[in-house]
Design an enzyme around this catalytic site. Sequence first.
Site, PDB file in Angstrom:
ATOM      1  N   VAL A 613       0.859  -1.191   0.000  1.00 52.51           N
ATOM      2  CA  VAL A 613       0.000   0.000   0.000  1.00 52.51           C
ATOM      3  C   VAL A 613       0.890   1.234   0.000  1.00 52.51           C
ATOM      4  O   VAL A 613       1.688   1.440   0.920  1.00 52.51           O
ATOM      5  CB  VAL A 613      -0.933   0.028   1.238  1.00 52.51           C
ATOM      6  CG1 VAL A 613      -1.815   1.266   1.202  1.00 52.51           C
ATOM      7  CG2 VAL A 613      -1.785  -1.230   1.291  1.00 52.51           C
ATOM      8  N   ALA A 615       3.507   2.119  -1.827  1.00 58.14           N
ATOM      9  CA  ALA A 615       4.950   1.946  -2.067  1.00 58.14           C
ATOM     10  C   ALA A 615       5.744   2.101  -0.783  1.00 58.14           C
ATOM     11  O   ALA A 615       5.565   1.346   0.172  1.00 58.14           O
ATOM     12  CB  ALA A 615       5.417   2.910  -3.154  1.00 58.14           C
ATOM     13  N   GLU A 671      -0.012   0.500 -16.151  1.00 56.23           N
ATOM     14  CA  GLU A 671       0.424  -0.798 -16.639  1.00 56.23           C
ATOM     15  C   GLU A 671       0.392  -0.781 -18.166  1.00 56.23           C
ATOM     16  O   GLU A 671      -0.188   0.143 -18.771  1.00 56.23           O
ATOM     17  CB  GLU A 671      -0.504  -1.892 -16.107  1.00 56.23           C
ATOM     18  CG  GLU A 671      -0.484  -2.060 -14.593  1.00 56.23           C
ATOM     19  CD  GLU A 671       0.846  -2.548 -14.071  1.00 56.23           C
ATOM     20  OE1 GLU A 671       1.528  -3.310 -14.802  1.00 56.23           O
ATOM     21  OE2 GLU A 671       1.221  -2.164 -12.951  1.00 56.23           O
ATOM     22  N   ASP A 682      -6.796  -2.284  -8.431  1.00 54.11           N
ATOM     23  CA  ASP A 682      -5.556  -2.087  -7.681  1.00 54.11           C
ATOM     24  C   ASP A 682      -5.834  -1.338  -6.384  1.00 54.11           C
ATOM     25  O   ASP A 682      -5.321  -1.701  -5.316  1.00 54.11           O
ATOM     26  CB  ASP A 682      -4.541  -1.327  -8.533  1.00 54.11           C
ATOM     27  CG  ASP A 682      -3.219  -1.134  -7.812  1.00 54.11           C
ATOM     28  OD1 ASP A 682      -2.541  -2.132  -7.539  1.00 54.11           O
ATOM     29  OD2 ASP A 682      -2.885   0.031  -7.497  1.00 54.11           O
ATOM     30  N   LYS A 686      -5.608  -2.710  -2.355  1.00 58.25           N
ATOM     31  CA  LYS A 686      -4.928  -1.993  -1.276  1.00 58.25           C
ATOM     32  C   LYS A 686      -5.870  -1.764  -0.093  1.00 58.25           C
ATOM     33  O   LYS A 686      -5.464  -1.911   1.073  1.00 58.25           O
ATOM     34  CB  LYS A 686      -4.393  -0.658  -1.795  1.00 58.25           C
ATOM     35  CG  LYS A 686      -3.267  -0.807  -2.809  1.00 58.25           C
ATOM     36  CD  LYS A 686      -2.862   0.520  -3.413  1.00 58.25           C
ATOM     37  CE  LYS A 686      -1.752   0.328  -4.443  1.00 58.25           C
ATOM     38  NZ  LYS A 686      -1.374   1.578  -5.128  1.00 58.25           N
ATOM     39  N   GLY A 801       6.483   4.359  -8.255  1.00 59.53           N
ATOM     40  CA  GLY A 801       7.816   4.592  -8.776  1.00 59.53           C
ATOM     41  C   GLY A 801       8.787   3.544  -8.273  1.00 59.53           C
ATOM     42  O   GLY A 801       8.699   3.088  -7.129  1.00 59.53           O
TER      43      GLY A 801
END
Length: 821
Positions: A613, A615, A671, A682, A686, A801
């Site tokens: 969740v 990054a 994506e 997505d 999360k 990222g």
Amino acid sequence: MLPLVKNQTYSYGTGIVHKFGGTSVKNAERMSAVKDLVFNDTHAIIVVSATKGTTDALQQALDAAQNQLPIDPIIDPVITAHALLIDTLLSGEEKSRLRKILHQDAANIKNILSTVAFVTSYSHKIRDLVLSYGELWSAQILSAYLAQDRPAYYLDAIEIIHTYLYQDTLAIDWEKSEACLNEFLQQHPDALWVIPGFTARDSSGRRTILGRNGSDFSAAILAKLVRARELIIWTDVDGVYSADPRKVPSAFVLEELSYHEAVELAYFGAGVLHPKSIAPAIEHHIPILIRNSYNPKAPGTLIHEQIKPPQRSIRGISSIEHVALINIEGAGMLGVSGFAAKVFSLLQAKNISIILISQASSEHSICFAIPSAQAEKALAVLNEHLAFELQERIIEKISVDSHCSILAIVGEGMIGTRGIIAKLSQSLADAHVNIRAIAQGSSERNVSIVLSTQDINRALRAVHGGFYLSNKTISIGIIGSGLVGGTLLEQIEHIRAHLAQHEGINLYVRGIANSKMMRLAQQHLEQPDKVEERPLDLNVFAQHIIAEDMPHAVIIDCTANQDIANHYLTWMEMGAHIITPNKRAGSGDFAYYQAIKARSKAWGRHFLYETTVCAGLPVIKTLQDLIQTGDEIYSIEGTVSGTLGYIFHQLFTGEPYSQVVKQAKQLGYTEPDPRDDLSGMDVARKMVCLARELGLATTLSDVNVENLIPEPLQSVSVEEFLSRLPEFDSLMQQRIDAAKTKGEKLVYVGAITGGGEVNVAIKGYPLDHPFARLTGADNMLCFRTKRYDKQPLIIQGPGAGADVTAAGIFADLLRLVSMIA
């Protein structure tokens, strides 16, 4: 040159004695390398073994002759190989002379073996004579080869080394040997002397041998005789290793050893040393250097007296296989003096060697280890001569287990150090290895244990890891070598040396895999000469990472693959911790999720998933801390998709929906198929991960998700989706305009209510709301709790990222190290 006098300090020439093993002289190329290695020596003694495989072949020929089997198929290839050596290295008269000697020797050997075949047996004198030919050939060929460029002479060892038997033990006549060698050296003081190892003269003047691998002993004898400054033993490995590198991949070359450590390691199976080769060097403090003739730049291992204070409690680990453990038990043995002496006298009379002895203080039992090959004979002797004790129940039983091995830990640093046996026992217990018997000498330099042969490799790796590697050492496997996995590898490599030096954290990335291939390293992937590349096999990959010589192992899953997530439980059971940004396990089948959580506690494994969740943002850990410290969570709301955050921020500037989606794809925010992001799944995954942290049994089917993909475009190709998306720009624009009219900004958010409902949808927020002020791909989560009610706890930062995701995984890795250290 001064004659040798007993107890006189004396050195010959450069003071160096070289010994080259069989692999170092096995062919013309290696003999040429020997020539290069002694190029700068004008005065030296060079001791050589037989070429690789020669002594074994001669022994096979003896046994074949004894059994009346053909000997030519064994002898002829040996003669041909030596003839090739002579033809390649020599010319002219020397070539003819040595060829003649070789063929005469071959004829002599065949005549001897013909006699052996006739009488179907051979004496030890016949054996010694036949087996010594290999060293004689290699020494004569090498001396003639060296003599082409400088003074070099062949000297048969029987002219120098004189032996005699003392109580059935071969002993060296030092005074006579010293005088003989001095006589020869005086004849040619400025020369290289090439002397065959392994062979010597007995008291009757006949040729004898110093035992298998006795060329090291020959070199040590000569080093003592000339008071050498140094004895260099050239082998095919870089030195003495901390353990057998064939069995312990993390073994490393030892910089130095004391004489006593070397003796212990040699006795317990360190292959590059002969136990007898140490004693002659001790008297005159002669350093012994073990070096690699194939890699002469390697510094090798120095065996000497003045070693530096040990940094570790143990110096090396060695083992002996093919061992039998004999156990004698009986209440009648209590307090009976002389019983052990009787047992060992019986064995000595039959030349049965005892390797290790262990006895309980109660005297109820005594056990000892002997070579397995002698077990049957030993048992027969004991049963015959202890029949009365067995009949009268003084001894209850005599048992033997012929499938044992001995593991020994050796080191000067063990002396006076508490906890050595405890650490040894714990390392073996962790590896599920049972100790059958244990022994320690009063010198405290050696602890030896007997265990089952099937456990020896596992035991060696476990003990090596337990003593040589800090508890902050971890074997790492990375699955997913794309942007995130590759960046993680770069981050680890950048700081790895600093962590090892300043924090004692040793990170070994021993494997990395993609969907098709995997690269496996014995130690670390940055050592390319030790990296193996092969097709992906997840089972092989996990077995490699979960190494017994590494204290800890972790598999890092950098994919979004359900099949990889399905392996977590198996890997945890095998012994690995799991770190992952993959949301599949945390948001998928609830029963599987519960099993991972339960097993991680039961098995002592850690399952770390902070990056599932947002990054690298500290979302999961913050939520866990709130719950564990007793706070009550009222609601969680946030924008947790950097991709959708970027898209909605750009929509607010007036750009059309289709154009913004294309831009996001070009920038790498989405994506390959943007619909994977636009579906909202997505974000839903999360939010399910967060809901489960709250103790909710939420599944994806429980989440109300607003899909941003127009229904007609949900099943078409990516190309058609992108080309037709402008047809639906107006629908999104109408919602943007309506929000602006109300002074709001649209944001795609996930929310968990106090009642446990989970929603993922577009919502409008006033322009002064924190969500509305987000720019770019930033994420933000808002926690309303009992403590943070009037003013919620907000976490904000980049939520996507490769750099930040890899950094979050790396933080989990360091967190894992702190947990297990």
